[in-house]
Design an enzyme around this catalytic site. Sequence first.
Site, PDB file in Angstrom:
ATOM      1  N   GLU A  24       0.978  -1.081  -0.267  1.00  0.00           N
ATOM      2  CA  GLU A  24       0.165  -0.127   0.228  1.00  0.00           C
ATOM      3  C   GLU A  24       0.911   0.437   0.218  1.00  0.00           C
ATOM      4  O   GLU A  24       0.539   2.030  -0.449  1.00  0.00           O
ATOM      5  CB  GLU A  24      -0.564   0.030   1.038  1.00  0.00           C
ATOM      6  CG  GLU A  24      -2.672  -0.701   1.539  1.00  0.00           C
ATOM      7  CD  GLU A  24      -1.669  -2.349   1.546  1.00  0.00           C
ATOM      8  OE1 GLU A  24      -0.383  -2.606   1.952  1.00  0.00           O
ATOM      9  OE2 GLU A  24      -2.748  -3.091   1.976  1.00  0.00           O
ATOM     10  N   ASP A  57      26.823 -13.806 -15.337  1.00  0.00           N
ATOM     11  CA  ASP A  57      26.740 -12.470 -14.153  1.00  0.00           C
ATOM     12  C   ASP A  57      27.172 -13.099 -13.256  1.00  0.00           C
ATOM     13  O   ASP A  57      26.728 -13.849 -12.489  1.00  0.00           O
ATOM     14  CB  ASP A  57      25.667 -12.189 -14.576  1.00  0.00           C
ATOM     15  CG  ASP A  57      25.520 -11.652 -15.937  1.00  0.00           C
ATOM     16  OD1 ASP A  57      25.911 -11.349 -16.816  1.00  0.00           O
ATOM     17  OD2 ASP A  57      24.326 -10.999 -16.326  1.00  0.00           O
ATOM     18  N   HIS A  61      22.256   4.097 -16.760  1.00  0.00           N
ATOM     19  CA  HIS A  61      21.967   4.457 -15.668  1.00  0.00           C
ATOM     20  C   HIS A  61      21.149   5.687 -16.291  1.00  0.00           C
ATOM     21  O   HIS A  61      20.112   6.534 -15.076  1.00  0.00           O
ATOM     22  CB  HIS A  61      22.338   4.546 -14.832  1.00  0.00           C
ATOM     23  CG  HIS A  61      22.734   3.150 -13.963  1.00  0.00           C
ATOM     24  ND1 HIS A  61      23.545   2.383 -13.703  1.00  0.00           N
ATOM     25  CD2 HIS A  61      21.265   2.109 -13.354  1.00  0.00           C
ATOM     26  CE1 HIS A  61      23.745   1.622 -13.196  1.00  0.00           C
ATOM     27  NE2 HIS A  61      22.940   1.127 -13.154  1.00  0.00           N
ATOM     28  N   CYS A 104      26.727  -2.048 -18.254  1.00  0.00           N
ATOM     29  CA  CYS A 104      26.031  -2.907 -17.912  1.00  0.00           C
ATOM     30  C   CYS A 104      24.686  -3.089 -18.630  1.00  0.00           C
ATOM     31  O   CYS A 104      24.847  -2.724 -20.278  1.00  0.00           O
ATOM     32  CB  CYS A 104      25.078  -2.069 -16.545  1.00  0.00           C
ATOM     33  SG  CYS A 104      24.150  -3.800 -15.513  1.00  0.00           S
TER      34      CYS A 104
HETATM   35  N1  GLN Z   1      23.039  -9.675 -18.116  1.00  0.00           N
HETATM   36  C1  GLN Z   1      22.192  -8.798 -17.620  1.00  0.00           C
HETATM   37  C2  GLN Z   1      21.711  -7.563 -18.714  1.00  0.00           C
HETATM   38  O1  GLN Z   1      22.424  -7.549 -19.622  1.00  0.00           O
HETATM   39  C3  GLN Z   1      23.379  -8.812 -16.697  1.00  0.00           C
HETATM   40  C4  GLN Z   1      22.928  -7.303 -15.277  1.00  0.00           C
HETATM   41  C5  GLN Z   1      23.283  -7.362 -14.674  1.00  0.00           C
HETATM   42  O2  GLN Z   1      24.624  -7.001 -14.448  1.00  0.00           O
HETATM   43  N2  GLN Z   1      22.599  -6.809 -13.562  1.00  0.00           N
HETATM   44  O3  GLN Z   1      20.649  -7.104 -18.007  1.00  0.00           O
HETATM   45 ZN    ZN Z   2      25.484  -5.403 -14.884  1.00  0.00          ZN
END
Ligand code: GLN
Ligand code: ZN
EC number: 2.1.1.14
Length: 759
Positions: free
Chosen positions: A17, A603, A698, A730
Amino acid sequence: MALTHNLGFPRIGTRRELKFALEDYWKQNTNTDELLATAKSLREQNWQTQVDLDLAPVGDFSLYDHVLDMSFTLGHLPERVQGLKGSELDHYFRVARGRSPADCGCSGVAAGEMTKWFDTNYHYIVPEVSEDTVFSLNSQRLVDQIAEARSAGVTPKPVIIGPVTYLWLCKARDGYQRLELLEHLLPVYGQLLDQLADLGVDWVQVDEPILVTELDADWKLAFETAYHQLKSSRAKLLLTTYFGTLGENLQQACKLPVAGLHVDAVRGCQEVNAVVDWLPPHKVLSLGVINGRNIWKTDLGALLEWLTPIHDKLGDRLWLAPSCSLLHVPVDLEPETELDPEVRSWLAFATQKLDELRVLRIALNEGTDAVAAPLADNARAIARRRNSTRVHNPTVKQQVQGITPELGERQSPYPVRAEQQAVALKLPRYPTTTIGSFPQTTGIRKTRLAWRKQEISRELYVTTMKAEIERAVREQEKLGLDVLVHGEAERNDMVEYFGEQLEGYLFTRFGWVQSYGSRCVKPPILYGDIQRPGPMTVEWIAYARSLTDKPLKGMLTGPVTILNWSFVRDDQPRRDTAFQLALAIRQEVLDLEAAGVNIIQIDEAALREGLPLRRSQWQEYLDWAVDAFRITANGVSDTTQIHTHMCYSEFNDIIKDIARMDADVITIETSRSAMELLDVFEEFHYPNEIGPGVYDIHSPNIPSREQIVTLMSKAAERVPAERLWINPDCGLKTRQWEEVIPALENMVAAARELREAAG
Ligand code: GLN
Ligand code: ZN
């Protein structure tokens, strides 16, 4: 008579909530009164759930973060919000997330930095201090909530973060020694405690979890200074520690001039007798006997046996509680009606943990006969779990026992492999690749959801996903990337995807735990020996490979990351669970290799997160964590190239363990740190290949070719160019194709420029 109390209750609500109320408020769909009304009703519900306790926590509820609440209580806001207009709540959300709804249209301010709360997956807002920092008391929140708690029929025990831990959590600018602020901070704590006493509060819970970490002499001294100064306050202080053992701080924690001490009797079980011996006879000892960090039922029979002599010794001075705040477990098991009934009977979420506490109290105070039925139920569940064939799979246990060092060894050392891989893969210098995922479009999400709800056929699901895979492959070919990926369209989450296909895993519907603010995660529950019934990724990755002549990299999640992002078993060491996961993922690696996939990325995004709070225990963890990775990765032939990926940027203190993972290629997050973090790879003479991220995924910003060239040139000053790769920080799943394409175009163009420059 042993008393019971609780350290903190989850604030998100059974159905999240709080999350929805916050997000509606931020979008201006609701107003402040509506948000505050939801918050109030959640607090009331929480107290109703805790009404049987002798003392209930007050002030543990938070609209965003309890550390941020404490900063406000201490009148301590970053300078950048101080001049802004608006209410206290506006300021609060500005610090929390950079803007309040009142700021619509304007750009907002920099949000406070967030970091992990000790070794949990909860993130707090780091208070910022400098030598100009001043504190002043702002106790209204606590004062109001004490009144609310009383009208809800509970005896309030305010919860605050202690002054030493508070300062420890702060980050100082320009190398300022933040402990110097202690003398300014303590008078405010003194005022606060006196005010609470004036309100008729008997006990105050003062959280000092840093007492379970290794402390320098000046921090140990700060405890003396702080608590000797605060001892004149009129409230009784319960010095509260959790998340581990007191270790070398045990005597000090026992002797500080407070009225009571709470210790984590789950993780610190072995030192409870020492605490009983050291604690002065006038002090209360609160034992955190119910595990606040996992979701398993407590073995009440065994616990009672252990507690009875302690109770005999301490009598009224013994209090019982969960080991830490219940913030770190889901709220209530009740709505999980679709859960496998057998496994369900082994679980206890926050609400059920309080029931356990009640049963314990009655058993100790009135005798076990008074709670014979619940004790018998508990004993049955514990016995069933202990003996269940769902939990114990002799084949898996045998396989783990059969692990030999050779299982973690590649056929040849890296230099030999590297030559063979170069021949097999024929990659150019500065090869370009991505980290695995491509944008998860609304189309992808909708299809996955429809398949999950069984609204579409498997056939339709597979064709749609394959079309997405083909799209990703074609885009990458067009971009001219050197090593392609399939794009991970079929994965909702990098742990859940594997957990759902492994035996020994279970998923809840509402088992949410707060990660930060309105963000929650639903960690899967690993309950039994892990077995892989069949290939989990081969269908998708082999399909992608069939579409292209370019090298294609297969994507897997590593055992340590799966472990660290799940609720795991408490009946065997984490290491054993990691090895079981390692063996399962190893089979997947070998199946991919057999299907012709000769580049495989495993990973380990969360490897660092598993580091213990005490440095002296790091090596033990790193040893088995790296072993688990090596077992997973190293069954392949020399020509298969193993990649790993880590999405953080701190390697200084673990570089030799990263090197021991011996992945042929490691990709890491670096774009924001301007390659400085490669210094450690240089100093260490890190021997294998590295892909330092050049695209901060990001951010919506698109890095230019020049920026990427500059970053890579900096990288080449530290690592020989022939061992460098070019890739984003990433995965790209949270980005849009419109952003990803130009960014990757620039990345590929940068690689060409660098190759030409190198001749
Ligand atoms: N292989 C994943 C991706 O590309 C790795 C994500 C991560 O490192 N958090 O989304
Ligand atoms: Zn990552």
